[in-house]
Design a protein around this motif. Structure first.
Motif, PDB file in Angstrom:
ATOM      1  N   VAL A 121       0.427  -0.673  -0.365  1.00 18.60           N
ATOM      2  CA  VAL A 121      -0.232  -0.417   0.576  1.00 18.60           C
ATOM      3  C   VAL A 121       0.972   1.093   0.126  1.00 18.60           C
ATOM      4  O   VAL A 121       2.322   1.101   1.068  1.00 18.60           O
ATOM      5  CB  VAL A 121      -0.996  -0.420   1.669  1.00 18.60           C
ATOM      6  N   ALA A 122       0.557   2.045  -0.371  1.00 16.67           N
ATOM      7  CA  ALA A 122       1.058   3.510  -0.636  1.00 16.67           C
ATOM      8  C   ALA A 122       0.310   4.030   0.428  1.00 16.67           C
ATOM      9  O   ALA A 122      -0.467   4.888   0.343  1.00 16.67           O
ATOM     10  CB  ALA A 122       0.794   4.292  -2.193  1.00 16.67           C
ATOM     11  N   LEU A 123       0.940   4.378   1.750  1.00 12.59           N
ATOM     12  CA  LEU A 123       0.471   5.354   2.835  1.00 12.59           C
ATOM     13  C   LEU A 123      -0.259   7.356   2.279  1.00 12.59           C
ATOM     14  O   LEU A 123       1.380   7.167   1.824  1.00 12.59           O
ATOM     15  CB  LEU A 123       0.802   5.420   3.355  1.00 12.59           C
ATOM     16  N   GLU A 124      -1.073   7.108   2.516  1.00 17.24           N
ATOM     17  CA  GLU A 124      -1.312   9.226   2.896  1.00 17.24           C
ATOM     18  C   GLU A 124      -0.921   9.294   0.860  1.00 17.24           C
ATOM     19  O   GLU A 124      -0.630   9.684   0.588  1.00 17.24           O
ATOM     20  CB  GLU A 124       0.025  10.011   3.034  1.00 17.24           C
ATOM     21  N   ALA A 125      -1.678   8.647  -0.012  1.00 21.06           N
ATOM     22  CA  ALA A 125      -1.723   8.856  -1.199  1.00 21.06           C
ATOM     23  C   ALA A 125      -2.933   8.827  -1.824  1.00 21.06           C
ATOM     24  O   ALA A 125      -3.962   8.042  -1.156  1.00 21.06           O
ATOM     25  CB  ALA A 125      -0.540   8.058  -1.961  1.00 21.06           C
ATOM     26  N   THR A 126      -3.396   9.401  -3.062  1.00 17.63           N
ATOM     27  CA  THR A 126      -4.358   8.663  -3.773  1.00 17.63           C
ATOM     28  C   THR A 126      -4.340   8.000  -5.513  1.00 17.63           C
ATOM     29  O   THR A 126      -3.164   8.204  -5.599  1.00 17.63           O
ATOM     30  CB  THR A 126      -4.724   9.941  -4.704  1.00 17.63           C
ATOM     31  N   ALA A 127      -5.082   7.436  -5.180  1.00 15.12           N
ATOM     32  CA  ALA A 127      -5.549   6.487  -6.222  1.00 15.12           C
ATOM     33  C   ALA A 127      -4.905   6.794  -7.621  1.00 15.12           C
ATOM     34  O   ALA A 127      -4.089   6.244  -8.057  1.00 15.12           O
ATOM     35  CB  ALA A 127      -6.509   5.823  -6.375  1.00 15.12           C
ATOM     36  N   ASP A 128      -4.592   8.997  -7.606  1.00 13.70           N
ATOM     37  CA  ASP A 128      -4.840   9.211  -9.154  1.00 13.70           C
ATOM     38  C   ASP A 128      -3.223   9.488  -9.124  1.00 13.70           C
ATOM     39  O   ASP A 128      -2.881   9.901  -9.989  1.00 13.70           O
ATOM     40  CB  ASP A 128      -5.353  10.859  -9.178  1.00 13.70           C
ATOM     41  N   LEU A 129      -2.507   8.962  -7.753  1.00 11.75           N
ATOM     42  CA  LEU A 129      -1.137   8.951  -8.019  1.00 11.75           C
ATOM     43  C   LEU A 129       0.035   8.698  -8.580  1.00 11.75           C
ATOM     44  O   LEU A 129       1.090   8.044  -8.831  1.00 11.75           O
ATOM     45  CB  LEU A 129      -0.792  10.067  -6.181  1.00 11.75           C
ATOM     46  N   LEU A 130      -1.106   6.536  -8.597  1.00 11.70           N
ATOM     47  CA  LEU A 130      -0.961   5.966  -8.828  1.00 11.70           C
ATOM     48  C   LEU A 130      -0.395   5.619 -10.800  1.00 11.70           C
ATOM     49  O   LEU A 130      -1.545   5.712 -10.910  1.00 11.70           O
ATOM     50  CB  LEU A 130      -0.901   4.560  -7.963  1.00 11.70           C
ATOM     51  N   GLY A 131       0.400   4.811 -10.498  1.00 11.23           N
ATOM     52  CA  GLY A 131       0.689   4.341 -12.185  1.00 11.23           C
ATOM     53  C   GLY A 131       0.863   3.458 -12.799  1.00 11.23           C
ATOM     54  O   GLY A 131       1.449   2.267 -11.785  1.00 11.23           O
ATOM     55  N   GLY A 132       0.398   2.806 -13.371  1.00 10.02           N
ATOM     56  CA  GLY A 132       0.894   1.378 -14.121  1.00 10.02           C
ATOM     57  C   GLY A 132       0.266   0.033 -12.609  1.00 10.02           C
ATOM     58  O   GLY A 132       0.956  -0.952 -12.762  1.00 10.02           O
ATOM     59  N   LEU A 133      -0.547   0.408 -12.383  1.00  5.50           N
ATOM     60  CA  LEU A 133      -1.440  -0.606 -11.317  1.00  5.50           C
ATOM     61  C   LEU A 133      -1.241  -1.914 -11.796  1.00  5.50           C
ATOM     62  O   LEU A 133      -2.244  -1.837 -12.675  1.00  5.50           O
ATOM     63  CB  LEU A 133      -1.808  -0.145 -10.291  1.00  5.50           C
ATOM     64  N   VAL A 134      -0.528  -2.459 -11.163  1.00  6.79           N
ATOM     65  CA  VAL A 134      -1.107  -4.321 -11.500  1.00  6.79           C
ATOM     66  C   VAL A 134      -1.581  -4.948 -10.545  1.00  6.79           C
ATOM     67  O   VAL A 134      -1.937  -4.564  -9.364  1.00  6.79           O
ATOM     68  CB  VAL A 134       0.755  -5.036 -11.215  1.00  6.79           C
ATOM     69  N   GLU A 135      -3.143  -5.291 -11.001  1.00  8.02           N
ATOM     70  CA  GLU A 135      -3.470  -6.101 -10.442  1.00  8.02           C
ATOM     71  C   GLU A 135      -4.314  -7.061 -11.077  1.00  8.02           C
ATOM     72  O   GLU A 135      -5.497  -8.081 -10.170  1.00  8.02           O
ATOM     73  CB  GLU A 135      -4.986  -4.889 -10.383  1.00  8.02           C
ATOM     74  N   ASP A 136      -3.421  -7.750 -11.108  1.00 12.42           N
ATOM     75  CA  ASP A 136      -3.798  -9.233 -11.572  1.00 12.42           C
ATOM     76  C   ASP A 136      -2.909 -10.041 -12.213  1.00 12.42           C
ATOM     77  O   ASP A 136      -1.815  -9.251 -12.895  1.00 12.42           O
ATOM     78  CB  ASP A 136      -5.428  -9.741 -12.394  1.00 12.42           C
ATOM     79  N   GLY A 137      -2.671 -11.341 -12.446  1.00  8.42           N
ATOM     80  CA  GLY A 137      -1.093 -11.756 -13.074  1.00  8.42           C
ATOM     81  C   GLY A 137      -0.474 -12.798 -11.721  1.00  8.42           C
ATOM     82  O   GLY A 137       0.427 -12.622 -10.744  1.00  8.42           O
ATOM     83  N   GLY A 138       1.045 -13.032 -12.555  1.00  8.53           N
ATOM     84  CA  GLY A 138       1.407 -13.654 -11.815  1.00  8.53           C
ATOM     85  C   GLY A 138       2.897 -13.063 -11.935  1.00  8.53           C
ATOM     86  O   GLY A 138       2.625 -11.459 -12.513  1.00  8.53           O
ATOM     87  N   VAL A 139       3.798 -12.775 -10.328  1.00  6.41           N
ATOM     88  CA  VAL A 139       4.809 -11.260 -10.215  1.00  6.41           C
ATOM     89  C   VAL A 139       6.073 -12.312  -9.555  1.00  6.41           C
ATOM     90  O   VAL A 139       5.336 -13.356  -8.650  1.00  6.41           O
ATOM     91  CB  VAL A 139       3.938 -10.334  -9.566  1.00  6.41           C
ATOM     92  N   ARG A 140       6.894 -12.318  -9.770  1.00  8.54           N
ATOM     93  CA  ARG A 140       8.280 -12.318  -9.109  1.00  8.54           C
ATOM     94  C   ARG A 140       8.541 -11.103  -8.401  1.00  8.54           C
ATOM     95  O   ARG A 140       8.528  -9.995  -9.114  1.00  8.54           O
ATOM     96  CB  ARG A 140       9.560 -12.525  -9.907  1.00  8.54           C
ATOM     97  N   ALA A 141       9.176 -11.592  -7.618  1.00 11.72           N
ATOM     98  CA  ALA A 141       9.947 -10.715  -6.035  1.00 11.72           C
ATOM     99  C   ALA A 141      10.990 -10.014  -7.273  1.00 11.72           C
ATOM    100  O   ALA A 141      11.710 -10.014  -7.675  1.00 11.72           O
ATOM    101  CB  ALA A 141      10.601 -11.375  -5.053  1.00 11.72           C
ATOM    102  N   GLY A 142      10.586  -8.449  -7.153  1.00  9.22           N
ATOM    103  CA  GLY A 142      10.877  -7.993  -7.664  1.00  9.22           C
ATOM    104  C   GLY A 142      10.970  -7.204  -9.473  1.00  9.22           C
ATOM    105  O   GLY A 142      11.115  -5.582  -9.413  1.00  9.22           O
ATOM    106  N   ASP A 143       9.236  -7.365  -9.224  1.00  9.47           N
ATOM    107  CA  ASP A 143       8.336  -6.865 -10.730  1.00  9.47           C
ATOM    108  C   ASP A 143       7.928  -5.736 -10.208  1.00  9.47           C
ATOM    109  O   ASP A 143       8.029  -5.431  -8.737  1.00  9.47           O
ATOM    110  CB  ASP A 143       8.357  -8.239 -11.252  1.00  9.47           C
TER     111      ASP A 143
END
Length: 149
Positions: A121-143
């Motif tokens: 979680v991005a603390l003290e942020a609003t959703a409009d400040l986040l870009g390229g948000l990944v919300e599904d699919g496989g991920v490796r540590a560091g991606d």
């Protein structure tokens, strides 16, 4: 801009998939969540910065731009009183993205009746400040999970 990396490998499910209304409702802040692979391992720093909060089940790293990123290891895991978690750094430590912060076993968390899903979680942020948000699919540590303006 801050690039927030996945602190662990698994399957991204987004905050809506977190079995806790505080996280799924983005009350803590915007971000995403990872359902981790079921094997013991290290949870990594999502950004370069200073560890400003550190518990066995959760930590916050604040980067040079003042962006605080919360990584919460499982849901209701505070109730485990640190059992099954090993801290690898101390509060106040300077860390690099990808550095191990906590060692844990998601299988043990599940065996204790808790969800191992990890909100990032991005603390003290609003959703409009986040870009390229990944919300599904496989991920490796560091991606990359998202960027923060």
């Amino acid at each position: 801009m801050t690039t927030v990396a996945s602190p662990l490998s698994g399957r991204v499910i987004g905050l809506a998939g977190v079995p806790d209304p505080v996280f799924s409702g983005a009350m803590v802040g915007p971000g995403t969540a990872v359902d981790p692979v079921r094997e013991p391992g290290e949870v990594l720093a999502p950004v370069d910065g200073v560890v400003v909060s550190l518990h066995p089940h959760a930590f916050v790293v604040v980067d040079g731009e003042g962006h605080g990123v919360l990584t919460h290891l499982g849901i209701d895991t505070v109730q485990l009183n640190g059992q099954g978690f090993e801290l690898l750094v101390a509060k106040g430590d300077q860390v690099r993205q990808g550095q191990g912060i906590v060692r844990w076993d998601p299988t043990a968390v599940e065996a204790a009746g808790k969800s191992p899903v990890c909100p990032v979680v991005a603390l003290e942020a609003t959703a409009d400040l986040l870009g390229g948000l990944v919300e599904d699919g496989g991920v490796r540590a560091g991606d990359t999970l998202f960027t923060w303006k």
